[in-house]
Design an enzyme around this catalytic site. Structure first.
Site, PDB file in Angstrom:
ATOM      1  N   CYS A   1       0.913  -1.301  -0.008  1.00 40.42           N
ATOM      2  CA  CYS A   1       0.196   0.100  -0.002  1.00 40.42           C
ATOM      3  C   CYS A   1       0.920   1.131   0.096  1.00 40.42           C
ATOM      4  O   CYS A   1       1.684   1.540   1.072  1.00 40.42           O
ATOM      5  CB  CYS A   1      -1.009  -0.111   1.332  1.00 40.42           C
ATOM      6  SG  CYS A   1      -1.786   1.405   1.482  1.00 40.42           S
TER       7      CYS A   1
ATOM      8  N   CYS B   1       0.089   3.886   3.085  1.00 41.45           N
ATOM      9  CA  CYS B   1       0.412   3.264   4.150  1.00 41.45           C
ATOM     10  C   CYS B   1       2.238   3.581   4.276  1.00 41.45           C
ATOM     11  O   CYS B   1       2.578   4.017   5.259  1.00 41.45           O
ATOM     12  CB  CYS B   1       0.369   1.703   4.039  1.00 41.45           C
ATOM     13  SG  CYS B   1      -1.299   1.394   4.226  1.00 41.45           S
TER      14      CYS B   1
END
Length: 142
Positions: free
Chosen positions: A65, A68
């Site tokens: 991600c 993230c």
């Protein structure tokens, strides 16, 4: 349970900080609070996050991600700036399906603040470091 080496920002001494321990981590030399950043999974979450004596920011993330990876350093800075007041627990949702299901994670990153094991606040998506810090301070009561 493993321990991470953390350098004290006050005196520079390196200290071992366990993922789960009573109280808050302090420098063995100058006794200043140390940043408390730990990883947890399905099998360690209760001990590492829910049993903490201070508010816990749970970062539910995944290695693939992009947002993230952008939020992670900002959260680590918040945990460092608020040493002694907050603990950061990182949970890789790919390896922790029970935690992902328990908190109903539909988007990552998802951030949850726990106080005494109970959800106090939650937000999803990436945010700038200043916004993250303001959100955490508002939730924990600065």
């Amino acid at each position: 349970m493993s321990a991470e080496l953390v350098r004290c920002r006050n005196c520079g001494r390196r200290n071992r900080v366990r993922a789960a321990a009573p109280g808050i981590p302090r420098c063995g030399n100058c006794h200043q609070p140390l940043p408390w950043i730990a990883a947890a999974g399905d099998d360690t979450f209760a001990e590492v996050a829910e049993a903490a004596s201070i508010p816990v920011v749970v970062d539910l993330w995944a290695p693939w991600c992009g947002p993230c990876r952008m939020v992670s350093p900002a959260l680590e800075q918040v945990a460092t700036d608020l040493a002694g007041r907050v603990k950061l627990v990182k949970v890789n949702v790919d390896g922790s399906p029970h935690i992902q299901e328990r908190f109903g994670v539909r988007a990552i990153p998802t951030l949850i603040v726990l106080r005494q094991g109970q959800v106090a606040a939650r937000q999803s998506g990436a945010a700038p470091a200043a916004d993250l810090r303001a959100w955490v301070e508002e939730v924990i009561g600065s």
